[in-house]
Every structure is written in C-alpha cells, then in structure tokens.
Write a protein that holds these residues in place. Structure first.
Motif, PDB file in Angstrom:
ATOM      1  N   ASN A  12       0.816  -1.209   0.000  1.00 25.15           N
ATOM      2  CA  ASN A  12       0.000   0.000   0.000  1.00 25.15           C
ATOM      3  C   ASN A  12       0.851   1.261   0.000  1.00 25.15           C
ATOM      4  OD1 ASN A  12      -2.341  -1.491  -0.025  1.00 25.15           O
ATOM      5  ND2 ASN A  12      -2.720  -1.320   2.165  1.00 25.15           N
ATOM      6  N   THR A  13       1.996   1.196   0.680  1.00 28.13           N
ATOM      7  CA  THR A  13       2.903   2.350   0.704  1.00 28.13           C
ATOM      8  C   THR A  13       3.446   2.631  -0.691  1.00 28.13           C
ATOM      9  OG1 THR A  13       3.544   1.919   2.999  1.00 28.13           O
ATOM     10  CG2 THR A  13       5.029   3.275   1.682  1.00 28.13           C
ATOM     11  N   MET A  14       3.808   1.567  -1.407  1.00 30.88           N
ATOM     12  CA  MET A  14       4.325   1.733  -2.768  1.00 30.88           C
ATOM     13  C   MET A  14       3.252   2.299  -3.687  1.00 30.88           C
ATOM     14  SD  MET A  14       6.984  -1.344  -3.585  1.00 30.88           S
ATOM     15  CE  MET A  14       5.721  -2.582  -3.700  1.00 30.88           C
ATOM     16  N   LYS A  15       2.013   1.823  -3.523  1.00 28.40           N
ATOM     17  CA  LYS A  15       0.925   2.312  -4.370  1.00 28.40           C
ATOM     18  C   LYS A  15       0.679   3.793  -4.133  1.00 28.40           C
ATOM     19  CE  LYS A  15      -1.527  -2.098  -4.712  1.00 28.40           C
ATOM     20  NZ  LYS A  15      -2.743  -2.864  -4.327  1.00 28.40           N
ATOM     21  N   LYS A  16       0.705   4.194  -2.869  1.00 30.86           N
ATOM     22  CA  LYS A  16       0.458   5.598  -2.542  1.00 30.86           C
ATOM     23  C   LYS A  16       1.537   6.494  -3.111  1.00 30.86           C
ATOM     24  CE  LYS A  16      -2.117   4.721   1.714  1.00 30.86           C
ATOM     25  NZ  LYS A  16      -2.110   4.810   3.206  1.00 30.86           N
ATOM     26  N   ARG A  17       2.742   5.969  -3.223  1.00 29.05           N
ATOM     27  CA  ARG A  17       3.838   6.790  -3.743  1.00 29.05           C
ATOM     28  C   ARG A  17       4.002   6.630  -5.246  1.00 29.05           C
ATOM     29  NH1 ARG A  17       7.764   5.250   1.321  1.00 29.05           N
ATOM     30  NH2 ARG A  17       6.549   6.375   2.868  1.00 29.05           N
ATOM     31  N   GLY A  18       3.121   5.844  -5.816  1.00 24.29           N
ATOM     32  CA  GLY A  18       3.122   5.739  -7.263  1.00 24.29           C
ATOM     33  C   GLY A  18       4.304   5.032  -7.864  1.00 24.29           C
ATOM     34  N   ARG A  19       4.956   4.151  -7.081  1.00 29.13           N
ATOM     35  CA  ARG A  19       6.057   3.409  -7.682  1.00 29.13           C
ATOM     36  C   ARG A  19       5.875   1.927  -7.391  1.00 29.13           C
ATOM     37  NH1 ARG A  19       9.310   6.150  -3.199  1.00 29.13           N
ATOM     38  NH2 ARG A  19       9.841   4.317  -1.969  1.00 29.13           N
ATOM     39  N   GLU A  20       5.208   1.288  -8.337  1.00 30.64           N
ATOM     40  CA  GLU A  20       5.013  -0.160  -8.248  1.00 30.64           C
ATOM     41  C   GLU A  20       6.359  -0.852  -8.385  1.00 30.64           C
ATOM     42  OE1 GLU A  20       2.410  -1.787  -7.558  1.00 30.64           O
ATOM     43  OE2 GLU A  20       0.868  -0.247  -7.663  1.00 30.64           O
ATOM     44  N   GLY A  21       6.640  -1.787  -7.483  1.00 30.48           N
ATOM     45  CA  GLY A  21       7.937  -2.460  -7.487  1.00 30.48           C
ATOM     46  C   GLY A  21       8.991  -1.566  -6.856  1.00 30.48           C
ATOM     47  N   GLY A  22      10.184  -2.096  -6.731  1.00 36.14           N
ATOM     48  CA  GLY A  22      11.261  -1.320  -6.129  1.00 36.14           C
ATOM     49  C   GLY A  22      11.225  -1.387  -4.617  1.00 36.14           C
ATOM     50  N   GLU A  23      12.221  -0.752  -4.006  1.00 38.35           N
ATOM     51  CA  GLU A  23      12.373  -0.791  -2.557  1.00 38.35           C
ATOM     52  C   GLU A  23      11.522   0.279  -1.886  1.00 38.35           C
ATOM     53  OE1 GLU A  23      14.022  -2.878  -0.479  1.00 38.35           O
ATOM     54  OE2 GLU A  23      14.319  -4.098  -2.253  1.00 38.35           O
ATOM     55  N   VAL A  24      11.017  -0.061  -0.717  1.00 39.08           N
ATOM     56  CA  VAL A  24      10.255   0.880   0.091  1.00 39.08           C
ATOM     57  C   VAL A  24      11.172   1.449   1.160  1.00 39.08           C
ATOM     58  CG1 VAL A  24       8.328   1.124   1.702  1.00 39.08           C
ATOM     59  CG2 VAL A  24       8.107  -0.391  -0.270  1.00 39.08           C
ATOM     60  N   ASN A  25      11.029   2.723   1.462  1.00 41.13           N
ATOM     61  CA  ASN A  25      11.766   3.315   2.574  1.00 41.13           C
ATOM     62  C   ASN A  25      11.059   2.898   3.858  1.00 41.13           C
ATOM     63  OD1 ASN A  25      12.950   4.894   4.526  1.00 41.13           O
ATOM     64  ND2 ASN A  25      13.107   6.708   3.211  1.00 41.13           N
ATOM     65  N   TYR A  26      11.599   1.887   4.527  1.00 37.44           N
ATOM     66  CA  TYR A  26      10.924   1.299   5.680  1.00 37.44           C
ATOM     67  C   TYR A  26      10.713   2.294   6.815  1.00 37.44           C
ATOM     68  CZ  TYR A  26      11.794  -3.104   3.360  1.00 37.44           C
ATOM     69  OH  TYR A  26      11.802  -4.120   2.446  1.00 37.44           O
ATOM     70  N   SER A  27      11.597   3.255   6.927  1.00 34.78           N
ATOM     71  CA  SER A  27      11.459   4.207   8.029  1.00 34.78           C
ATOM     72  C   SER A  27      10.259   5.120   7.846  1.00 34.78           C
ATOM     73  CB  SER A  27      12.737   5.043   8.154  1.00 34.78           C
ATOM     74  OG  SER A  27      12.930   5.818   6.985  1.00 34.78           O
ATOM     75  N   GLU A  28       9.673   5.123   6.656  1.00 32.38           N
ATOM     76  CA  GLU A  28       8.549   6.009   6.367  1.00 32.38           C
ATOM     77  C   GLU A  28       7.199   5.320   6.531  1.00 32.38           C
ATOM     78  OE1 GLU A  28       9.057   7.659   2.509  1.00 32.38           O
ATOM     79  OE2 GLU A  28      10.955   8.638   2.995  1.00 32.38           O
ATOM     80  N   ILE A  29       7.171   4.031   6.768  1.00 31.95           N
ATOM     81  CA  ILE A  29       5.901   3.317   6.848  1.00 31.95           C
ATOM     82  C   ILE A  29       5.242   3.535   8.206  1.00 31.95           C
ATOM     83  CG2 ILE A  29       4.800   1.042   6.882  1.00 31.95           C
ATOM     84  CD1 ILE A  29       6.657   0.135   4.752  1.00 31.95           C
ATOM     85  N   GLU A  30       4.015   4.044   8.160  1.00 31.59           N
ATOM     86  CA  GLU A  30       3.231   4.240   9.369  1.00 31.59           C
ATOM     87  C   GLU A  30       1.954   3.423   9.277  1.00 31.59           C
ATOM     88  OE1 GLU A  30       2.508   8.389   9.895  1.00 31.59           O
ATOM     89  OE2 GLU A  30       4.635   8.896  10.136  1.00 31.59           O
ATOM     90  N   PHE A  31       1.399   3.088  10.430  1.00 25.09           N
ATOM     91  CA  PHE A  31       0.156   2.331  10.447  1.00 25.09           C
ATOM     92  C   PHE A  31      -1.027   3.271  10.223  1.00 25.09           C
ATOM     93  CE2 PHE A  31       2.966  -0.257  13.169  1.00 25.09           C
ATOM     94  CZ  PHE A  31       2.857  -1.472  12.509  1.00 25.09           C
ATOM     95  N   PRO A  32      -1.934   2.927   9.318  1.00 30.05           N
ATOM     96  CA  PRO A  32      -3.153   3.733   9.167  1.00 30.05           C
ATOM     97  C   PRO A  32      -3.966   3.665  10.463  1.00 30.05           C
ATOM     98  CG  PRO A  32      -2.846   2.253   7.291  1.00 30.05           C
ATOM     99  CD  PRO A  32      -1.876   1.826   8.349  1.00 30.05           C
ATOM    100  N   LEU A  33      -4.407   4.803  10.947  1.00 28.09           N
ATOM    101  CA  LEU A  33      -5.141   4.871  12.205  1.00 28.09           C
ATOM    102  C   LEU A  33      -6.607   5.208  11.946  1.00 28.09           C
ATOM    103  CD1 LEU A  33      -2.559   6.868  14.366  1.00 28.09           C
ATOM    104  CD2 LEU A  33      -2.759   4.395  14.074  1.00 28.09           C
ATOM    105  N   PHE A  34      -7.483   4.500  12.631  1.00 22.32           N
ATOM    106  CA  PHE A  34      -8.919   4.696  12.474  1.00 22.32           C
ATOM    107  C   PHE A  34      -9.575   4.722  13.853  1.00 22.32           C
ATOM    108  CE2 PHE A  34      -7.250   2.563   8.751  1.00 22.32           C
ATOM    109  CZ  PHE A  34      -7.774   3.308   7.703  1.00 22.32           C
ATOM    110  N   PRO A  35      -9.488   5.862  14.519  1.00 26.46           N
ATOM    111  CA  PRO A  35     -10.048   5.947  15.880  1.00 26.46           C
ATOM    112  C   PRO A  35     -11.573   5.893  15.873  1.00 26.46           C
ATOM    113  CG  PRO A  35      -9.325   8.107  15.133  1.00 26.46           C
ATOM    114  CD  PRO A  35      -8.870   7.128  14.103  1.00 26.46           C
TER     115      PRO A  35
END
Length: 393
Positions: free
Chosen positions: A211-234
C-alpha cells in the motif's frame, strides 16, 4: 529433524535499519487507556456469527461427504466437541431448517439429516470457490508459514488457523488446493509433524508495504521502511491521553520491520520490536477471511512467531489499529483498516460464500418463527404433532 538457518532464509532486519539506541529503547508510557465501545465493529454480522457458522459448515461437510449424502443422527450425536456445539447435535441441526432437512431413516426409525436443495447448491458454489481460488489460498498459507521463525509450523498450528485462513477441511489432500512443491512435510522437535515452505529468495511484501508503494506511485522497487506508518482509524469520541498521543507519534516514526524479515537483532523490550509485533498482527489479520480472530486463539502462535508473552497487550495499546469486541462471551480482535478503508486490503475469496451461508441461517430463523406462530393448530383448530420434536438423539 528439520534444521534451517534463519540467516539464509530471511532478510536481516539490520540490513536496512540503523539499530541505534534511539530505535532500541523502550519509551512506552504506561497510562491507562479507557476501552471505547464501537457499535459498528460490535455488529459486523459475519464476525458475530462466525463461531456458529463454523459448526454449521463442519456438519454440512460431514453430510455432503457421506456417499449417501445423508447421515443418521446416531453417527454424530456424540461429537459435540468435534463440531464445537454446546447443545445436542440434533437440537443444533433443527435450528437451521433451511440448511438441514430431517427425515425418518430406513433403520431403527431414527431421525436422519440431509442438506436442503439450497444448501446443496451453496456447497457446490463453495467447492467452486476453492477450486477457482486455490492459488490465492495457497499464497495465504505460504505467507503464514513464511512469517514463522524457521519457515515451518506444526500441522496442529496450521489446523488451528484453518478456519481463519479460509482453507477447506481437507486442505492437505484437497485436489482443489493441490499444495505445490514449495510445501513439504517435515519432522520437528519431539516428533511433531510440521509443514514447511521452501524460501526461493524472492522478497515477500506485506500489505502495508504494498500500500505504501501504491500511494507513492512506484510499483515495485524498494520501500523506505522508516517512512511506513500504520493507518489509524479511531472510534468516534475516542481521545487518547496526551502522553499516549505523544508516544504514538514517535512510535509511527520508528522503522517498520516486515513480518517476513528476520528480527533476531531486535531488543524484545524495545519500541521497534513492538512495532514489528503490531506489523505482524496487522499482516496476520489481513490474511484472514474476516480480518479478525478470537484473541485467545492467537496466543498459541507466540512460540513460533517470536511474539512476547503478553502479546495480547498490543491490541489494547493500539486501539486505533485494532478493535476488541466483547460480544458472544469472548474477546475478538478486529483489524480496523479493511472495514474503514475497503480498498486497502483485498477481500478474501471465501468471505462471499460464508455470507451466503449466514443468509440461510437467517432464513432458518424466519422459518422457525413461522412454525412457532402456527404451532399445534390446523385451519380447523385441531392440534397437530410437530415431527421435529418427536425424535431426540
């Protein structure tokens, strides 16, 4: 005896995480968080009826697999524990006249049961779903095993997760499932039989990573793991203490450790290790049919997935990611994201057919209500017998 080095089958977490003191420390503020009831999650029908549906489908399969497509009550009357039924089997079957049809059998004048035409058709549809979705189901099973310490799980653990994964009862021999060569049976410690998956070196991405890759518009490739946050739904009206909010903001900024990567270099008491546990629970519930599970059923996973002793506390500490429902005299952990952002997690292929079974269960309630309203009286006012009550197991 199976012996696999995790160093060779997992990507080391340290290869992409700077494991400095800032990521290895424990900063959680132990402040009491009031549990907030949410009627939306408490009333998701396929979760509410899941336990009862499991028993219904188990009994349905027992009848459908019989050569005569019908069984005498005597053959299952003593199997209440096997089918997880708290009443007499006959009484349970009679609760669902739109699924189970009762008749007097050819032997000993005993009640027999067969499937109704509607249930028979739904059973056919269910088998077709298993056939058409075999690759998807194999992939879910494969991912479950790949999240384990050594890419192997006892068959008893897989069996315990079978209902949640949406696997057919005979998944090991099922021609529809057809486990490929990447799966193999192994001997584990103490003579325990296990199911292992051969790791082919391809990187397995979690739902969060995809989902992180899709949001950033780059299918495939490496994800910057330090940027991944959990979606919150209070939940509406739920407000966290200021100390907890501050901790959560810092928690979200921590490096994300995929549940498919090695975590041996992490300090089990650190915040980053907790983020890895939350990520594991998130991915696990994404694999499940209803994106939920009884919390107590997940406790048996601790040993094989490197989870802390009090893993259940993770659900309580992250109420904006998980919801705990107390319905049906049990505690059910529900992943919020698939229900609040339906496009984020792929719908399980078995969910649709389970919903159809639930509709038959609801139809049964209408049939029984109609019977009660007209019970005992004909148009002429003559008392009639209710044959459903004539036989007891």
């Amino acid at each position: 005896m199976l012996s696999i080095s995790r160093r060779h089958v997992k990507t080391l977490a340290s290869s992409y995480i700077d494991l400095t003191y800032s990521t290895q420390k424990r900063t959680y503020v132990d402040v009491y968080m009031k549990w907030k009831k949410d009627s939306y999650f408490d009333n998701i029908e396929h979760i509410l009826r899941s336990s009862q549906l499991k028993s219904v489908i188990g009994l349905k399969n027992c009848i459908a697999e019989d050569p005569n497509r019908c069984i005498p009550i005597s053959s299952i009357s003593k199997k209440t524990r096997q089918f997880d039924v708290s009443t007499k089997i006959a009484q349970f079957l009679r609760q669902f006249p739109s699924i189970f049809e009762e008749f007097v059998g050819p032997e000993y004048n005993l009640p027999w049961f067969r499937l109704t035409p509607e249930a028979t058709e739904l059973d056919r549809q269910e088998r077709l779903v298993y056939q058409n979705s075999a690759e998807d189901l194999r992939d879910r099973l494969r991912k479950l095993i790949l999240m384990s310490k050594d890419n192997v799980l006892p068959l008893s653990i897989v069996q315990g997760m079978k209902w949640y994964l949406g696997l057919p009862d005979d998944y090991l021999q099922s021609p529809e499932m057809n486990l490929d060569s990447s799966f193999r049976f192994v001997d584990m410690e103490d003579g325990v039989k296990g199911l292992a998956v051969e790791y082919n070196g391809d990187k397995v991405l979690s739902v969060l990573q995809k989902n992180t890759m899709k949001k950033r518009g780059r299918e495939g490739g490496e994800v910057n793991y330090s940027e991944i946050e959990f979606p919150l739904f209070p939940s509406k009206g739920c407000r966290l203490r200021v100390k907890i909010e501050d901790w959560l903001k810092e928690f979200q900024k921590l490096p994300y450790v995929s549940p498919y990567d090695d975590y041996s270099c992490l300090d089990p008491s650190s915040d980053v290790a907790e983020k890895r546990v939350v990520g594991f629970l998130h991915e696990l519930l994404c694999l499940f049919v209803e994106h939920s599970a009884e919390r107590k059923k997940l406790l048996c996973l601790k040993k094989y997935f490197g989870l802390p002793q009090k893993v259940h506390k993770a659900f309580e500490r992250h109420p904006q990611i998980f919801y705990l429902s107390m319905k049906n005299k049990t505690c059910t952990a529900i992943l919020r994201e698939p229900y609040r952002d339906k496009a984020s997690v792929e719908t399980h292929p078995v969910l649709g057919v389970r919903k159809k079974y639930i509709q038959l269960m609801k139809n049964s309630e209408l049939i029984l209500k109609s019977r009660r309203n007209s019970f005992g009286f004909s148009k002429e006012g003559i008392i009639e017998k209710d044959l459903d009550l004539e036989f007891e197991s």
